[in-house]
Scaffold this motif. Structure first.
Motif, PDB file in Angstrom:
ATOM      1  N   GLU A   1     -10.098  -4.837  -3.735  1.00 29.25           N
ATOM      2  CA  GLU A   1     -11.436  -5.096  -4.284  1.00 29.25           C
ATOM      3  C   GLU A   1     -11.763  -6.580  -4.370  1.00 29.25           C
ATOM      4  O   GLU A   1     -12.931  -6.969  -4.469  1.00 29.25           O
ATOM      5  N   MET A   2     -10.727  -7.436  -4.303  1.00 29.55           N
ATOM      6  CA  MET A   2     -10.962  -8.871  -4.475  1.00 29.55           C
ATOM      7  C   MET A   2     -11.942  -9.412  -3.446  1.00 29.55           C
ATOM      8  O   MET A   2     -12.729 -10.319  -3.732  1.00 29.55           O
ATOM      9  N   ILE A   3     -11.906  -8.846  -2.222  1.00 28.30           N
ATOM     10  CA  ILE A   3     -12.758  -9.388  -1.166  1.00 28.30           C
ATOM     11  C   ILE A   3     -14.238  -9.084  -1.407  1.00 28.30           C
ATOM     12  O   ILE A   3     -15.096  -9.637  -0.710  1.00 28.30           O
TER      13      ILE A   3
ATOM     14  N   ASN B   1      -5.827  -8.496   5.958  1.00 26.73           N
ATOM     15  CA  ASN B   1      -5.207  -8.566   4.634  1.00 26.73           C
ATOM     16  C   ASN B   1      -5.935  -7.719   3.592  1.00 26.73           C
ATOM     17  O   ASN B   1      -5.688  -7.873   2.390  1.00 26.73           O
ATOM     18  N   ASP B   2      -6.823  -6.830   4.041  1.00 22.10           N
ATOM     19  CA  ASP B   2      -7.564  -6.020   3.073  1.00 22.10           C
ATOM     20  C   ASP B   2      -6.638  -5.133   2.249  1.00 22.10           C
ATOM     21  O   ASP B   2      -6.919  -4.830   1.089  1.00 22.10           O
TER      22      ASP B   2
ATOM     23  N   GLN C   1       3.942  -6.241   1.438  1.00 22.19           N
ATOM     24  CA  GLN C   1       3.482  -5.003   2.068  1.00 22.19           C
ATOM     25  C   GLN C   1       3.876  -3.800   1.215  1.00 22.19           C
ATOM     26  O   GLN C   1       3.065  -2.894   0.954  1.00 22.19           O
ATOM     27  N   TYR C   2       5.120  -3.793   0.778  1.00 23.05           N
ATOM     28  CA  TYR C   2       5.658  -2.700  -0.039  1.00 23.05           C
ATOM     29  C   TYR C   2       4.876  -2.581  -1.345  1.00 23.05           C
ATOM     30  O   TYR C   2       4.513  -1.469  -1.792  1.00 23.05           O
ATOM     31  N   ALA C   3       4.600  -3.730  -1.981  1.00 22.38           N
ATOM     32  CA  ALA C   3       3.876  -3.720  -3.254  1.00 22.38           C
ATOM     33  C   ALA C   3       2.480  -3.128  -3.088  1.00 22.38           C
ATOM     34  O   ALA C   3       2.000  -2.372  -3.948  1.00 22.38           O
ATOM     35  N   ALA C   4       1.803  -3.474  -1.969  1.00 22.71           N
ATOM     36  CA  ALA C   4       0.466  -2.918  -1.730  1.00 22.71           C
ATOM     37  C   ALA C   4       0.522  -1.404  -1.583  1.00 22.71           C
ATOM     38  O   ALA C   4      -0.358  -0.683  -2.077  1.00 22.71           O
TER      39      ALA C   4
ATOM     40  N   PRO D   1     -11.136 -15.835  10.649  1.00 22.81           N
ATOM     41  CA  PRO D   1     -12.057 -14.764  11.040  1.00 22.81           C
ATOM     42  C   PRO D   1     -11.463 -13.360  10.899  1.00 22.81           C
ATOM     43  O   PRO D   1     -12.204 -12.387  10.693  1.00 22.81           O
ATOM     44  N   SER D   2     -10.147 -13.235  11.031  1.00 22.15           N
ATOM     45  CA  SER D   2      -9.537 -11.907  10.898  1.00 22.15           C
ATOM     46  C   SER D   2      -8.848 -11.723   9.541  1.00 22.15           C
ATOM     47  O   SER D   2      -8.196 -10.704   9.315  1.00 22.15           O
ATOM     48  N   PHE D   3      -9.027 -12.709   8.646  1.00 22.56           N
ATOM     49  CA  PHE D   3      -8.276 -12.690   7.390  1.00 22.56           C
ATOM     50  C   PHE D   3      -8.585 -11.457   6.546  1.00 22.56           C
ATOM     51  O   PHE D   3      -7.689 -10.761   6.067  1.00 22.56           O
ATOM     52  N   THR D   4      -9.856 -11.176   6.358  1.00 21.19           N
ATOM     53  CA  THR D   4     -10.216 -10.083   5.455  1.00 21.19           C
ATOM     54  C   THR D   4      -9.901  -8.716   6.040  1.00 21.19           C
ATOM     55  O   THR D   4      -9.654  -7.763   5.302  1.00 21.19           O
ATOM     56  N   THR D   5      -9.886  -8.607   7.391  1.00 23.81           N
ATOM     57  CA  THR D   5      -9.572  -7.307   7.983  1.00 23.81           C
ATOM     58  C   THR D   5      -8.068  -7.061   8.047  1.00 23.81           C
ATOM     59  O   THR D   5      -7.621  -5.927   7.908  1.00 23.81           O
TER      60      THR D   5
END
Length: 744
Positions: free
Chosen positions: A701-703, A695-696, A613-616, A689-693
């Protein structure tokens, strides 16, 4: 035969002195053997062999003393030695010296045993081998004409068990495991094997008018040999009942050769109340509390209150009432603010009345864990409870809950194993132990334990949830089977919060939002005040990406205690980030994790999620040096952790650790390959189903990458197959509602 002359001849030939010397020396040998052999790790049969050899040697030595005489020329037959040349007088004097010396050794041994071995009991009790001092207290049979007196016989059995369980030198099987044999006539050898004990205490209780008769017997489990039995016929009063319990406990302690500490001596003689009616109400309440069903808990609360009304100084009734309110809150729909006040007040009142009440410390430990969320106070209270009740598996389970909450997983898993060993047939502990086995990737063992729980307790819903959880997770990944399994159990009890919560979760995993809404509405409708319901509201807002509402709900949850900002700082920081408050998000993380950028600090398993989280956040803020440092430390920990897990045979867990380094890579392919492997080969099929929302903020941009999009198309196609299986199952069962169809 002249008997007098025969005795004189025995004396002349020193037969009596040989017998005395042999008896003293033999006793010394047996005592030394009994003390030393167990410490050398020698089996029990070696001690028995020495005892037999000593006993066999006694008649042999007496025969030799009668038939032979030790002369200057060696050992000769007594009949061949002239009386004038006999040296039996000289030999007798030597035997006197041997007897005196042996008695001196005997005195030294007795003093050593009383002083040094007793001292080692005080200073090094945990190292003593107490395997033989193990016991299970089976529920005493109710022999009263009135079957409604069952609570009294059960209560007496439980109080005997609790009294014995306070003794550190004694291993006592847990209450739930022992009471599994209620109403049956089990083979005691099987009981001893199942519960890991060598002794069984059983008996009966007959209550009639103002008299009570208690029969108790202590039995060796391996052969059914009765070590002791006694019948107590007394007036029915609290004092007499506690006297009976004390006498039985002391007899068990003596028979099992358990040494008592001074405070344990006091606890054995402890009288809970002087009023038999208060004690009756207390026993009734305890019996009701064992079901953990909300209706029974409410009845138990009424009976505890009645016990306190009759005897306001009844400390144990206060502490058990405190924990009953905690159970009503966690298992029912009791308002949190009311539960918080009542648990604290009754727990503190119990300690005021009895500062050594382990149940009071356990209630307050649970209070600090769940209500004030002060983990230091919670740990201190629960450690004290475990110290006062060393054989109480549920006291240890309260620590398991705490350490699971605080992320101290090594402590948690260690205590789970200890608690399960004490009470292996306890459904709560067995269920938790199955979770430990799953983390060890021992799935078949976990399923065996869970199926055994359901066989003996078909209404115990957490076992169904754990079985479904195994089915839905690696290495199986069968979401549709998991849903159907839980729904079958749900049909028998549609108000069970555990089933409703599980079905909501699987509906989300299957990408069936309308079905999920149905179960979330049922959940909130039945249990609006349950803490889990507040967490559900937060989860619903996050799923809708309504971050402001989620933030507001989180602020409500934080009102429960002064330390909850620290507990909730990670999700709060994430919400601040999503609301555009990057600086506040970083500041909150740094406040509670000041060491993550310190080179000397060693990362732990609890730190990795926060470090991601910190790195993001620092990447978003353009702090690239800090980003490089955090990623390097994440990689360093993850590589070592993956290697350790491989050594432990945890291949799936090792894979999850090994991919951490690729999260912040500019090349999306390693993550795409990893997710492909996780989903289609390992069977990791929950949460997508909630992964991309959710962990965005990590993948950014990877998604948008074509390979990433193509992979998720395949994942959703597979989820669709399992979702259709569930829909068809519901239609076949006549449970289908048209509004559940995806796209409505």
């Amino acid at each position: 035969m002249n008997f007098g002359k025969f005795v004189e001849e025995l004396k002349r030939r020193n037969v009596f002195k040989v017998a005395t010397a042999y008896a003293i020396a033999g006793w010394i040998i047996i005592q030394v053997t009994d003390t030393v052999f167990p410490r050398l790790g020698l089996p029990d049969w070696t001690i028995t062999l020495i005892i037999i050899m000593v006993l066999i040697g006694l008649p042999i030595s007496l025969i030799v003393a009668w038939a032979f005489e030790l002369t200057p020329d060696g050992l000769q037959k007594s009949d061949e030695v002239d009386i004038a040349e006999s040296v039996t007088t000289s030999t007798g004097k030597k035997l006197n010296g041997i007897i005196i010396a042996s008695l001196g050794v005997l005195v030294v041994l007795l003093l050593s045993e009383r002083i040094f071995f007793a001292e080692s009991t005080l200073l090094d009790r945990d190292t003593l081998n107490v395997e033989n001092a193990s016991i299970a207290v089976l529920p005493f049979v109710n022999m009263s004409d009135d079957q409604s007196n069952e609570y009294f016989s059960d209560g007496l059995s439980e109080e005997l068990l609790n009294g014995l369980a306070k003794l550190e030198g004694l291993q006592v099987a847990g209450r739930t495991s022992s009471f599994q044999y209620k109403g049956s006539n089990p083979d005691l050898r099987d009981v001893g094997t199942a519960l890991g004990v060598k002794h069984i205490l059983e008996g009966s209780v007959r209550k009639a008018g103002n008299r009570v008769r208690v029969t108790a017997q202590l039995i060796q489990a391996e052969d059914g040999f009765h070590l002791w039995s006694e019948t107590y016929d007394r007036e029915l009063s609290a004092t007499e009942v506690f006297d009976i319990q004390e006498e039985i406990t002391r007899k068990v302690v003596v028979e099992l050769k358990v040494r008592l500490l001074p405070e344990e001596e006091e606890n054995i003689a402890l009288v809970l109340t002087q009023d038999i009616e208060a004690y009756n109400a207390y026993l009734e309440a305890n019996q009701l509390l064992t079901t953990r069903q909300a209706d029974d808990i409410e009845l138990a609360i009424d009976r505890f209150k009645e016990a306190i009304r009759i005897d306001p100084t009844f400390a144990k009734a206060h502490s058990r009432l405190a924990f009953a309110y905690y159970l009503l809150w966690s298992n029912g729909n009791f308002p949190i603010e009311e539960a918080k006040e009542l648990v604290r007040d009754y727990g503190e009142k119990a300690l005021f009345l009895d500062g050594n009440d382990g149940d009071a410390y356990r209630a307050l430990g649970s209070y600090y864990t769940s209500f004030e969320v002060d983990y230091e106070k919670a740990e201190n209270a629960l450690l004290r409870a475990s110290e006062l009740m060393p054989n109480n598996a549920m006291a240890k389970n309260s620590l398991v809950v705490l350490y699971g909450t605080t992320g101290e997983f090594v402590k948690r898993d260690s205590l789970i194993q200890v608690a399960y060993k004490i009470d292996p047939l306890n459904n709560v502990l067995s269920s938790n132990y199955s979770g430990y086995l799953v983390r060890e990737e021992r799935w078949e063992e976990a399923l065996d334990i869970l199926n055994a729980i359901i066989e003996r307790a078909p209404s115990y819903s957490p076992a169904y949830n754990r079985i479904a959880g195994i089915q839905s997770s690696p290495p199986y990944g069968n979401l549709d089977i998991a849903f159907q399994y839980i729904f079958e159990a749900y049909k028998a009890n549609r108000d069970d919060i555990n089933f409703i919560a599980a079905l909501y979760g699987y509906s989300m995993d299957l990408d069936a939002p309308q079905l999920a809404d149905f179960f979330s509405n049922q959940w909130l409708g039945l249990y609006p005040d349950n803490l889990a319901s507040q967490s559900l509201r937060l989860n619903l807002a996050l799923n809708k990406q309504d971050y402001q509402t989620a933030y507001d709900i989180l602020q409500e949850l934080k009102q429960r205690g002064s330390d909850l900002e620290e507990v909730y700082h990670q999700p709060e920081s994430n919400l601040l980030f999503r609301l555009g408050e990057l600086d506040q998000a970083i500041e909150l993380l740094e406040k509670y994790n000041p060491d993550l950028l310190t080179p000397e600090y060693t990362y732990t398993e609890q730190d990795i999620g926060t470090a991601f989280q910190y790195a993001a956040y620092v990447r978003e803020a353009g702090r690239l040096d800090d980003l490089d440092f955090l990623v390097s430390r994440i990689c360093e920990f993850s590589e070592a952790d993956a290697a350790q897990k491989r050594d432990e045979g945890k291949e799936i867990a090792a894979f999850f650790s090994s991919i951490n380094c690729d999260v912040f890579s500019d090349n999306p392919q390693p993550i795409i390959d990893a997710i492909d492997h996780m989903y289609f080969e390992l069977g990791t099929k929950t949460g997508w189903p909630s992964f991309t929302t959710t962990n965005d903020f990590l993948f950014k941009e990877m998604i948008e990458d074509e390979g990433f999009v193509a992979l998720f198309d395949r994942i959703y196609a597979d989820l669709g197959i399992m979702r259709n299986n569930v829909f068809q199952y519901l239609k076949d069962e006549g449970e289908w509602k048209e509004e559940w169809e995806v796209g409505n």
